[in-house]
Design a protein around this motif. Sequence first.
Motif, PDB file in Angstrom:
ATOM      1  N   GLY A  73       0.776  -1.228   0.000  1.00 33.73           N
ATOM      2  CA  GLY A  73       0.000   0.000   0.000  1.00 33.73           C
ATOM      3  C   GLY A  73       0.807   1.278   0.000  1.00 33.73           C
ATOM      4  N   TRP A  74       2.108   1.193  -0.275  1.00 34.89           N
ATOM      5  CA  TRP A  74       2.927   2.407  -0.346  1.00 34.89           C
ATOM      6  C   TRP A  74       2.608   3.175  -1.628  1.00 34.89           C
ATOM      7  N   ASN A 130       8.460   7.081   5.039  1.00 32.18           N
ATOM      8  CA  ASN A 130       7.818   7.935   4.034  1.00 32.18           C
ATOM      9  C   ASN A 130       6.349   7.555   3.865  1.00 32.18           C
ATOM     10  N   ALA A 131       6.075   6.240   3.867  1.00 28.70           N
ATOM     11  CA  ALA A 131       4.712   5.748   3.671  1.00 28.70           C
ATOM     12  C   ALA A 131       3.938   5.641   4.984  1.00 28.70           C
ATOM     13  N   ASN A 140       0.843  14.817   1.752  1.00 25.13           N
ATOM     14  CA  ASN A 140      -0.178  14.693   0.712  1.00 25.13           C
ATOM     15  C   ASN A 140      -1.497  14.234   1.333  1.00 25.13           C
ATOM     16  N   GLU A 141      -2.486  15.113   1.370  1.00 29.44           N
ATOM     17  CA  GLU A 141      -3.748  14.816   2.038  1.00 29.44           C
ATOM     18  C   GLU A 141      -4.509  13.674   1.358  1.00 29.44           C
ATOM     19  N   ARG A 142      -4.453  13.621   0.031  1.00 29.73           N
ATOM     20  CA  ARG A 142      -5.146  12.546  -0.686  1.00 29.73           C
ATOM     21  C   ARG A 142      -4.555  11.186  -0.313  1.00 29.73           C
ATOM     22  N   GLU A 143      -3.240  11.124  -0.275  1.00 33.90           N
ATOM     23  CA  GLU A 143      -2.564   9.878   0.087  1.00 33.90           C
ATOM     24  C   GLU A 143      -2.834   9.525   1.547  1.00 33.90           C
ATOM     25  N   LYS A 144      -2.896  10.522   2.391  1.00 29.50           N
ATOM     26  CA  LYS A 144      -3.185  10.299   3.805  1.00 29.50           C
ATOM     27  C   LYS A 144      -4.570   9.681   3.979  1.00 29.50           C
ATOM     28  N   LYS A 145      -5.556  10.216   3.282  1.00 30.70           N
ATOM     29  CA  LYS A 145      -6.917   9.683   3.388  1.00 30.70           C
ATOM     30  C   LYS A 145      -7.002   8.265   2.838  1.00 30.70           C
ATOM     31  N   LYS A 184      -8.001   4.931   5.157  1.00 29.48           N
ATOM     32  CA  LYS A 184      -9.074   4.015   4.789  1.00 29.48           C
ATOM     33  C   LYS A 184      -8.561   2.579   4.699  1.00 29.48           C
ATOM     34  N   GLU A 185      -7.374   2.409   4.127  1.00 26.60           N
ATOM     35  CA  GLU A 185      -6.779   1.078   3.980  1.00 26.60           C
ATOM     36  C   GLU A 185      -6.457   0.469   5.343  1.00 26.60           C
ATOM     37  N   GLU A 186      -5.891   1.276   6.231  1.00 22.21           N
ATOM     38  CA  GLU A 186      -5.532   0.789   7.559  1.00 22.21           C
ATOM     39  C   GLU A 186      -6.776   0.435   8.375  1.00 22.21           C
ATOM     40  N   GLN A 187      -7.834   1.205   8.223  1.00 19.83           N
ATOM     41  CA  GLN A 187      -9.080   0.916   8.927  1.00 19.83           C
ATOM     42  C   GLN A 187      -9.663  -0.407   8.447  1.00 19.83           C
ATOM     43  N   ALA A 188      -9.632  -0.623   7.141  1.00 23.47           N
ATOM     44  CA  ALA A 188     -10.140  -1.880   6.581  1.00 23.47           C
ATOM     45  C   ALA A 188      -9.327  -3.068   7.077  1.00 23.47           C
TER      46      ALA A 188
END
Length: 251
Positions: free
Chosen positions: A14-15, A61-62, A228-233, A237-241
Amino acid sequence: MSAYFKFLAHQLKGWPQQNYYLFFFSLGAQVMTLVNAPITWLSILTFIGTTLGVLCVLAINAAKSVNGVLGILSAICFIIVGFSAKNYLSIGEQLAYVITLDIPVLLSTDWNVNMVSKIRKFTAKSWAISIIFTLAVYLISGFAIKALTNEPRPFYDAFSFAVCLTAGIICFLRYNNQYFWWLASGLAQVVLWFITFREGSATLAMFVNSAIYVANDILAFTVSPWFNEREKKRLMKEEQAYAEKVEADAQ
């Protein structure tokens, strides 16, 4: 134990795509550096350390906590390489990473559970404290290493050490401003290891590794979830899933 290894494997996924590109570019550069010079135990150890080190900084970084494991393994390699090159404060630098970042990351719930959602930014007070701390460590370590050892580059090494120590602390505290320090550190490392290589005390691989670190730091300001806000969101979402899946599997 198997659950932990699954967690580590997830942390390598997911990086941002650019991180993977940079890793494979670095791997290719390090392989070429390795085979274009006499292969010794030190050059092999340097190759292992630089490969793990690049993975570590790309994980930071990720905003992935696998950097704790990768950081400790690469630090062991770099400590031996630094001792061989008489860059003694680079050894202190690696120990500082292990103490301020790698071990705390392994033990910290905040880092190991959806860390990306907890990224923070400096206040004016935070800037002042960090800069003063960096200058104090630079002066103290520079004069100390000059007085106590035969270190041939005490103040080059001291600057790199001071910046890296501060960056490790800032990183663990989850401030994105760490990357101003990481960039300064990367540039200092480029100079340090270039001088060391020119003086015949280290392999070219450490210089190449430092240049890759600088590229990673520049990349962080553009595509990393730290900025990067888009990457953060997306990662939140990925981590929550992933957390929901782990919880469901446990039940």
